[in-house]
Design a protein around this motif. Structure first.
Motif, PDB file in Angstrom:
ATOM      1  N   ASP A 230       0.822  -1.211   0.000  1.00 51.10           N
ATOM      2  CA  ASP A 230       0.000   0.000   0.000  1.00 51.10           C
ATOM      3  C   ASP A 230       0.858   1.263   0.000  1.00 51.10           C
ATOM      4  O   ASP A 230       0.527   2.249  -0.669  1.00 51.10           O
ATOM      5  N   TYR A 233       2.045   3.272  -3.099  1.00 55.03           N
ATOM      6  CA  TYR A 233       1.100   4.048  -3.897  1.00 55.03           C
ATOM      7  C   TYR A 233       0.678   5.299  -3.137  1.00 55.03           C
ATOM      8  O   TYR A 233       0.797   5.389  -1.914  1.00 55.03           O
ATOM      9  N   GLU A 235      -2.718   8.141  -2.694  1.00 52.98           N
ATOM     10  CA  GLU A 235      -4.164   8.259  -2.882  1.00 52.98           C
ATOM     11  C   GLU A 235      -4.448   9.597  -3.542  1.00 52.98           C
ATOM     12  O   GLU A 235      -3.859  10.618  -3.166  1.00 52.98           O
ATOM     13  N   ARG A 237      -7.510  12.397  -4.929  1.00 57.67           N
ATOM     14  CA  ARG A 237      -8.897  12.852  -4.994  1.00 57.67           C
ATOM     15  C   ARG A 237      -8.872  14.193  -5.712  1.00 57.67           C
ATOM     16  O   ARG A 237      -8.308  15.172  -5.213  1.00 57.67           O
ATOM     17  N   ARG A 272     -11.612   9.674  -7.485  1.00 57.44           N
ATOM     18  CA  ARG A 272     -10.859   9.255  -6.312  1.00 57.44           C
ATOM     19  C   ARG A 272     -10.287   7.861  -6.556  1.00 57.44           C
ATOM     20  O   ARG A 272     -10.999   6.951  -6.973  1.00 57.44           O
ATOM     21  N   MET A 273      -8.996   7.700  -6.323  1.00 59.32           N
ATOM     22  CA  MET A 273      -8.323   6.415  -6.437  1.00 59.32           C
ATOM     23  C   MET A 273      -7.498   6.206  -5.175  1.00 59.32           C
ATOM     24  O   MET A 273      -6.631   7.027  -4.836  1.00 59.32           O
ATOM     25  N   ILE A 274      -7.781   5.121  -4.467  1.00 59.13           N
ATOM     26  CA  ILE A 274      -7.069   4.845  -3.219  1.00 59.13           C
ATOM     27  C   ILE A 274      -5.633   4.398  -3.495  1.00 59.13           C
ATOM     28  O   ILE A 274      -4.718   4.720  -2.735  1.00 59.13           O
ATOM     29  N   LEU A 275      -5.436   3.653  -4.571  1.00 59.12           N
ATOM     30  CA  LEU A 275      -4.098   3.213  -4.959  1.00 59.12           C
ATOM     31  C   LEU A 275      -3.754   3.820  -6.308  1.00 59.12           C
ATOM     32  O   LEU A 275      -4.413   3.542  -7.315  1.00 59.12           O
ATOM     33  N   ASN A 322       2.466   6.916  -0.422  1.00 59.51           N
ATOM     34  CA  ASN A 322       2.049   6.942   0.976  1.00 59.51           C
ATOM     35  C   ASN A 322       1.588   8.342   1.390  1.00 59.51           C
ATOM     36  O   ASN A 322       1.918   8.815   2.477  1.00 59.51           O
ATOM     37  N   ASP A 324      -1.808  11.385   0.824  1.00 57.87           N
ATOM     38  CA  ASP A 324      -3.113  11.762   0.280  1.00 57.87           C
ATOM     39  C   ASP A 324      -2.935  12.984  -0.604  1.00 57.87           C
ATOM     40  O   ASP A 324      -2.530  14.050  -0.123  1.00 57.87           O
ATOM     41  N   ASP A 326      -4.855  15.501  -2.551  1.00 58.19           N
ATOM     42  CA  ASP A 326      -6.225  16.006  -2.601  1.00 58.19           C
ATOM     43  C   ASP A 326      -6.223  17.417  -3.163  1.00 58.19           C
ATOM     44  O   ASP A 326      -5.624  18.327  -2.577  1.00 58.19           O
TER      45      ASP A 326
END
Length: 331
Positions: A230, A233, A235, A237, A272-275, A322, A324, A326
């Motif tokens: 995780d 990658y 995240e 938005r 929005r893509m979490i990875l 790692n 966010d 946004d």
């Protein structure tokens, strides 16, 4: 003047005016008036006779001022323009139609060495089926599609003999994945909902297949890889509140001159893509009128179809691992 698939201005095209309104005029006849773009992609006509004109723009190949090929950048106005003392500004969207032809390739043959001069290892390699996967150094990107690529086209590929297992060599339910071959029979893609930080094995028996020359594996083989974590990658938005949702907007993320990823906006006008893979991306909005998630060219002859529009976003997005990422954007 705007290049339709990038949304960027262009200064290299010429704009022409025709008195004739039939489609063939832009192919057969020289234009009544011609002008060139300035450095911003704008164009102006001066000292022309008032009246109705068909307006076209094109990459002027060979100085002919004509539309000569579908590979030529070309643009057209939807309807004749009435030239007066206060003619309204006009924006043209240039495109090159896809011809569907492939460039010719030249192959060079290397004279074969006499069989007696080859080593035992070379002779073994000649009769061994060769392949590779896109799990680089045993690590696989979960956003990619797992691919097995063979050196030559496969005559037989029996996927039922392949065992796809977890790290404990427990078989994964075959209903959860599938194989798809490409038209060359060299690339076989495996579609699966990949979890992060997980080890997998692919056990390939020597009897599973052969290529067009009859080459097979000389022994059973096992490919092992682990998916990325995780933290590898970021995240993202991205919100654009003033989007026209009726035109099916799609976010394009561009690296170099290539669209790397395309995502439709949801009803909240966000993607929005979490990875998401780290890197620096240019951003564009495609108004995807036919809903196929890619830009489509125009078609002048017959359909009078304008190309789909792309709106460039001036700011770039740097996605950090790692983290966010946004952002809010206004077109």
């Amino acid at each position: 003047m705007v290049i339709a698939n990038t949304g960027k201005a262009d200064s290299s095209l010429v704009v022409v005016l025709h008195r004739k309104f039939d489609d063939s005029a832009v192919v057969k006849d020289r234009p009544r008036y011609l002008t060139r773009m300035d450095s911003t992609g704008s164009f102006y006509f001066e000292n022309i006779q008032p009246g109705r004109y068909a307006v076209y723009a094109m990459k002027d190949e060979g100085g002919s001022h004509k539309y000569l090929s579908k590979g030529q950048l070309f643009a057209f106005a939807d309807s004749p323009v009435v030239i007066t003392e206060n003619t309204s500004p006009l924006t043209l969207y240039a495109y090159a139609e896809e011809t569907g032809t492939r460039p010719k390739t030249t192959t060079t043959q290397t004279p074969a060495q006499p069989a007696g001069r080859k080593t035992a290892r070379e002779r073994e390699k000649d009769r061994r089926l060769q392949f590779q996967t896109n799990a680089t150094n045993g690590v696989f990107d979960v956003l990619d599609t797992f691919r097995i690529t063979f050196a030559t086209g496969m005559k037989v590929f029996d996927s039922t003999q392949l065992r796809f297992t977890d790290e404990n060599f427990k078989d994964i339910d075959p209903r959860r994945y599938r194989y798809v071959r490409d038209t060359t029979n060299k690339i076989f893609a495996m579609f699966y909902n990949w979890p992060t930080d997980t080890k997998f094995n692919l056990i390939i028996p020597k009897t599973f297949g052969q290529d067009s020359a009859g080459r097979r594996l000389l022994k059973d083989d096992t490919v092992t890889w682990r998916t990325k974590k995780d933290i590898d990658y970021g995240e993202i938005r991205i919100r654009i509140p003033n989007l026209n949702m009726s035109q099916r907007p799609v976010l394009q993320m561009v690296v170099g001159d290539n669209v790397k990823y395309s995502f439709p906006f949801n009803n909240r006008r966000e993607v929005r893509m979490i990875l998401f893979p780290p890197g620096e991306y240019e951003l564009r909005v495609l108004y995807d009128t036919n809903g196929n998630l890619r830009w489509d060219t125009g078609n002048f002859f017959g359909k009078k179809l304008q190309p789909e529009r792309v709106i460039p976003i001036r700011r770039k997005l740097t996605v950090k691992a790692n983290w966010d990422n946004d952002i809010d954007i206004s077109l």
